[in-house]
Design a protein around this motif. Structure first.
Motif, PDB file in Angstrom:
ATOM      1  N   ASN A  45       2.459  10.360  17.315  1.00  0.00           N
ATOM      2  CA  ASN A  45       2.011   9.419  18.349  1.00  0.00           C
ATOM      3  C   ASN A  45       1.679   8.056  17.758  1.00  0.00           C
ATOM      4  OD1 ASN A  45       2.335  11.072  20.573  1.00  0.00           O
ATOM      5  ND2 ASN A  45       0.312  11.999  20.308  1.00  0.00           N
ATOM      6  N   TRP A  46       1.051   8.042  16.597  1.00  0.00           N
ATOM      7  CA  TRP A  46       0.715   6.775  15.947  1.00  0.00           C
ATOM      8  C   TRP A  46       1.978   6.011  15.557  1.00  0.00           C
ATOM      9  CZ3 TRP A  46      -2.240   2.893  15.327  1.00  0.00           C
ATOM     10  CH2 TRP A  46      -2.112   2.057  14.238  1.00  0.00           C
ATOM     11  N   GLU A  47       2.954   6.704  15.014  1.00  0.00           N
ATOM     12  CA  GLU A  47       4.198   6.056  14.610  1.00  0.00           C
ATOM     13  C   GLU A  47       4.938   5.481  15.821  1.00  0.00           C
ATOM     14  OE1 GLU A  47       5.400   5.503  11.539  1.00  0.00           O
ATOM     15  OE2 GLU A  47       3.716   6.500  10.577  1.00  0.00           O
ATOM     16  N   LYS A  48       4.942   6.214  16.922  1.00  0.00           N
ATOM     17  CA  LYS A  48       5.589   5.700  18.133  1.00  0.00           C
ATOM     18  C   LYS A  48       4.849   4.480  18.681  1.00  0.00           C
ATOM     19  CE  LYS A  48       5.966   8.892  21.135  1.00  0.00           C
ATOM     20  NZ  LYS A  48       6.158   9.994  22.058  1.00  0.00           N
ATOM     21  N   LYS A  49       3.523   4.543  18.707  1.00  0.00           N
ATOM     22  CA  LYS A  49       2.739   3.405  19.201  1.00  0.00           C
ATOM     23  C   LYS A  49       2.920   2.179  18.316  1.00  0.00           C
ATOM     24  CE  LYS A  49      -0.826   6.090  21.484  1.00  0.00           C
ATOM     25  NZ  LYS A  49      -2.228   6.507  21.466  1.00  0.00           N
ATOM     26  N   LYS A  50       2.984   2.405  17.026  1.00  0.00           N
ATOM     27  CA  LYS A  50       3.167   1.299  16.086  1.00  0.00           C
ATOM     28  C   LYS A  50       4.503   0.597  16.326  1.00  0.00           C
ATOM     29  CE  LYS A  50       3.825   2.420  11.780  1.00  0.00           C
ATOM     30  NZ  LYS A  50       3.651   2.800  10.353  1.00  0.00           N
ATOM     31  N   ARG A  51       5.541   1.371  16.516  1.00  0.00           N
ATOM     32  CA  ARG A  51       6.858   0.779  16.752  1.00  0.00           C
ATOM     33  C   ARG A  51       6.972   0.162  18.141  1.00  0.00           C
ATOM     34  NH1 ARG A  51       6.999   4.158  12.721  1.00  0.00           N
ATOM     35  NH2 ARG A  51       8.516   3.896  11.066  1.00  0.00           N
ATOM     36  N   LEU A  52       6.320   0.752  19.127  1.00  0.00           N
ATOM     37  CA  LEU A  52       6.311   0.138  20.462  1.00  0.00           C
ATOM     38  C   LEU A  52       5.571  -1.194  20.446  1.00  0.00           C
ATOM     39  CD1 LEU A  52       5.771   3.185  22.824  1.00  0.00           C
ATOM     40  CD2 LEU A  52       7.754   1.676  22.741  1.00  0.00           C
ATOM     41  N   ARG A 107       0.809  -1.219   0.000  1.00  0.00           N
ATOM     42  CA  ARG A 107       0.000   0.000   0.000  1.00  0.00           C
ATOM     43  C   ARG A 107       0.847   1.276   0.000  1.00  0.00           C
ATOM     44  NH1 ARG A 107      -4.725  -1.191   4.424  1.00  0.00           N
ATOM     45  NH2 ARG A 107      -5.710  -2.908   3.311  1.00  0.00           N
ATOM     46  N   ARG A 108       2.147   1.138   0.028  1.00  0.00           N
ATOM     47  CA  ARG A 108       3.090   2.263   0.064  1.00  0.00           C
ATOM     48  C   ARG A 108       2.894   3.139   1.300  1.00  0.00           C
ATOM     49  NH1 ARG A 108       6.481   1.271  -3.847  1.00  0.00           N
ATOM     50  NH2 ARG A 108       5.693   0.982  -5.937  1.00  0.00           N
ATOM     51  N   GLU A 109       2.583   2.498   2.440  1.00  0.00           N
ATOM     52  CA  GLU A 109       2.424   3.213   3.702  1.00  0.00           C
ATOM     53  C   GLU A 109       3.615   2.995   4.627  1.00  0.00           C
ATOM     54  OE1 GLU A 109      -1.131   1.476   5.185  1.00  0.00           O
ATOM     55  OE2 GLU A 109      -2.439   2.595   3.841  1.00  0.00           O
ATOM     56  N   HIS A 110       4.667   2.390   4.122  1.00  0.00           N
ATOM     57  CA  HIS A 110       5.791   2.019   4.971  1.00  0.00           C
ATOM     58  C   HIS A 110       6.765   3.159   5.235  1.00  0.00           C
ATOM     59  CE1 HIS A 110       7.173   1.448   0.864  1.00  0.00           C
ATOM     60  NE2 HIS A 110       8.425   1.495   1.297  1.00  0.00           N
ATOM     61  N   LEU A 111       6.773   4.187   4.405  1.00  0.00           N
ATOM     62  CA  LEU A 111       7.708   5.288   4.568  1.00  0.00           C
ATOM     63  C   LEU A 111       7.068   6.421   5.373  1.00  0.00           C
ATOM     64  CD1 LEU A 111       9.223   5.419   0.989  1.00  0.00           C
ATOM     65  CD2 LEU A 111      10.185   4.354   3.031  1.00  0.00           C
ATOM     66  N   ALA A 112       7.875   7.044   6.217  1.00  0.00           N
ATOM     67  CA  ALA A 112       7.402   8.192   6.975  1.00  0.00           C
ATOM     68  C   ALA A 112       7.415   9.419   6.070  1.00  0.00           C
ATOM     69  CB  ALA A 112       8.294   8.411   8.198  1.00  0.00           C
ATOM     70  N   ASP A 113       6.361  10.197   6.124  1.00  0.00           N
ATOM     71  CA  ASP A 113       6.225  11.390   5.308  1.00  0.00           C
ATOM     72  C   ASP A 113       6.670  12.603   6.110  1.00  0.00           C
ATOM     73  OD1 ASP A 113       5.561  13.172   3.318  1.00  0.00           O
ATOM     74  OD2 ASP A 113       3.409  13.097   3.724  1.00  0.00           O
ATOM     75  N   VAL A 114       7.568  13.388   5.536  1.00  0.00           N
ATOM     76  CA  VAL A 114       8.128  14.530   6.246  1.00  0.00           C
ATOM     77  C   VAL A 114       7.063  15.596   6.523  1.00  0.00           C
ATOM     78  CG1 VAL A 114       8.910  15.792   4.201  1.00  0.00           C
ATOM     79  CG2 VAL A 114      10.121  16.062   6.350  1.00  0.00           C
ATOM     80  N   THR A 115       6.062  15.703   5.662  1.00  0.00           N
ATOM     81  CA  THR A 115       5.034  16.729   5.859  1.00  0.00           C
ATOM     82  C   THR A 115       3.980  16.320   6.874  1.00  0.00           C
ATOM     83  OG1 THR A 115       3.741  15.890   3.997  1.00  0.00           O
ATOM     84  CG2 THR A 115       5.338  17.638   3.535  1.00  0.00           C
ATOM     85  N   ILE A 153       4.683  14.047   9.536  1.00  0.00           N
ATOM     86  CA  ILE A 153       5.299  13.343  10.659  1.00  0.00           C
ATOM     87  C   ILE A 153       4.810  13.872  12.004  1.00  0.00           C
ATOM     88  CG2 ILE A 153       7.393  14.734  10.771  1.00  0.00           C
ATOM     89  CD1 ILE A 153       7.206  10.943  11.249  1.00  0.00           C
ATOM     90  N   TYR A 154       4.581  15.167  12.105  1.00  0.00           N
ATOM     91  CA  TYR A 154       4.102  15.702  13.383  1.00  0.00           C
ATOM     92  C   TYR A 154       2.668  15.278  13.669  1.00  0.00           C
ATOM     93  CZ  TYR A 154       8.168  18.612  14.206  1.00  0.00           C
ATOM     94  OH  TYR A 154       9.431  19.051  14.464  1.00  0.00           O
ATOM     95  N   ASN A 155       1.846  15.175  12.631  1.00  0.00           N
ATOM     96  CA  ASN A 155       0.463  14.742  12.827  1.00  0.00           C
ATOM     97  C   ASN A 155       0.375  13.266  13.206  1.00  0.00           C
ATOM     98  OD1 ASN A 155      -0.384  17.304  12.110  1.00  0.00           O
ATOM     99  ND2 ASN A 155      -0.682  16.754   9.964  1.00  0.00           N
ATOM    100  N   LYS A 156       1.298  12.471  12.710  1.00  0.00           N
ATOM    101  CA  LYS A 156       1.259  11.026  12.946  1.00  0.00           C
ATOM    102  C   LYS A 156       2.311  10.566  13.949  1.00  0.00           C
ATOM    103  CE  LYS A 156      -0.423   9.914   8.350  1.00  0.00           C
ATOM    104  NZ  LYS A 156      -0.173   9.156   7.135  1.00  0.00           N
TER     105      LYS A 156
END
Length: 136
Positions: free
Chosen positions: A103-110, A88-96, A98-101
């Motif tokens: 908490n989600w990115e941290k929870k996903k990795r935790l 789905r091409r959702e694997h890369l973090a988007d620089v624009t 990143i601040y909105n996501k």
């Protein structure tokens, strides 16, 4: 001898995945506390995402080939999630975004770290179980 090589490779792959995820978490925390800019953070995270997926795929493949079905089935949902996000091409973090996501990115990795710790514990239990079976 092959069993020993299997367990060494399993532990190395799991620990490598934990180190990669820990690195990503450190970058996200640094971004949260404004120690690093978003561009550097996302570019460093994106550099290790595909190797993380490859290592996870190797881990599943090694368990499949070695015939350790329980560990293979335990790690299969993680592999499925990685493949799904890659397709789905959702694997890369988007620089624009990143601040909105953040908490989600941290929870996903935790969650991934907790999942890998559980797989690691199950691998150790499986190792001890196979070693005690060989003694008898």
């Amino acid at each position: 001898m092959t069993e020993v090589l299997y367990w060494i490779s399993t532990f190395v792959l799991i620990l490598t995945l934990l180190c990669i995820l820990g690195y990503q978490l450190i970058l996200l925390v640094d971004l949260e506390f404004d120690y690093i800019n978003p561009y550097d953070s996302t570019s460093r995270i994106n550099q290790v995402v595909v190797p993380e997926f490859i290592i996870q795929g190797s881990f599943c493949f090694i368990n499949l080939i070695a015939g350790h079905w329980f560990i293979f089935l335990l790690s299969l949902p993680f592999l499925y999630y990685n493949v799904r996000t890659y397709i789905r091409r959702e694997h890369l973090a988007d620089v624009t975004e990143i601040y909105n996501k953040l908490n989600w990115e941290k929870k996903k990795r935790l969650f991934k770290v907790a999942y890998l710790v559980a797989v690691f514990v199950m691998s150790v239990v499986s190792l001890v179980w196979t070693l005690t079976e060989d003694v008898h």
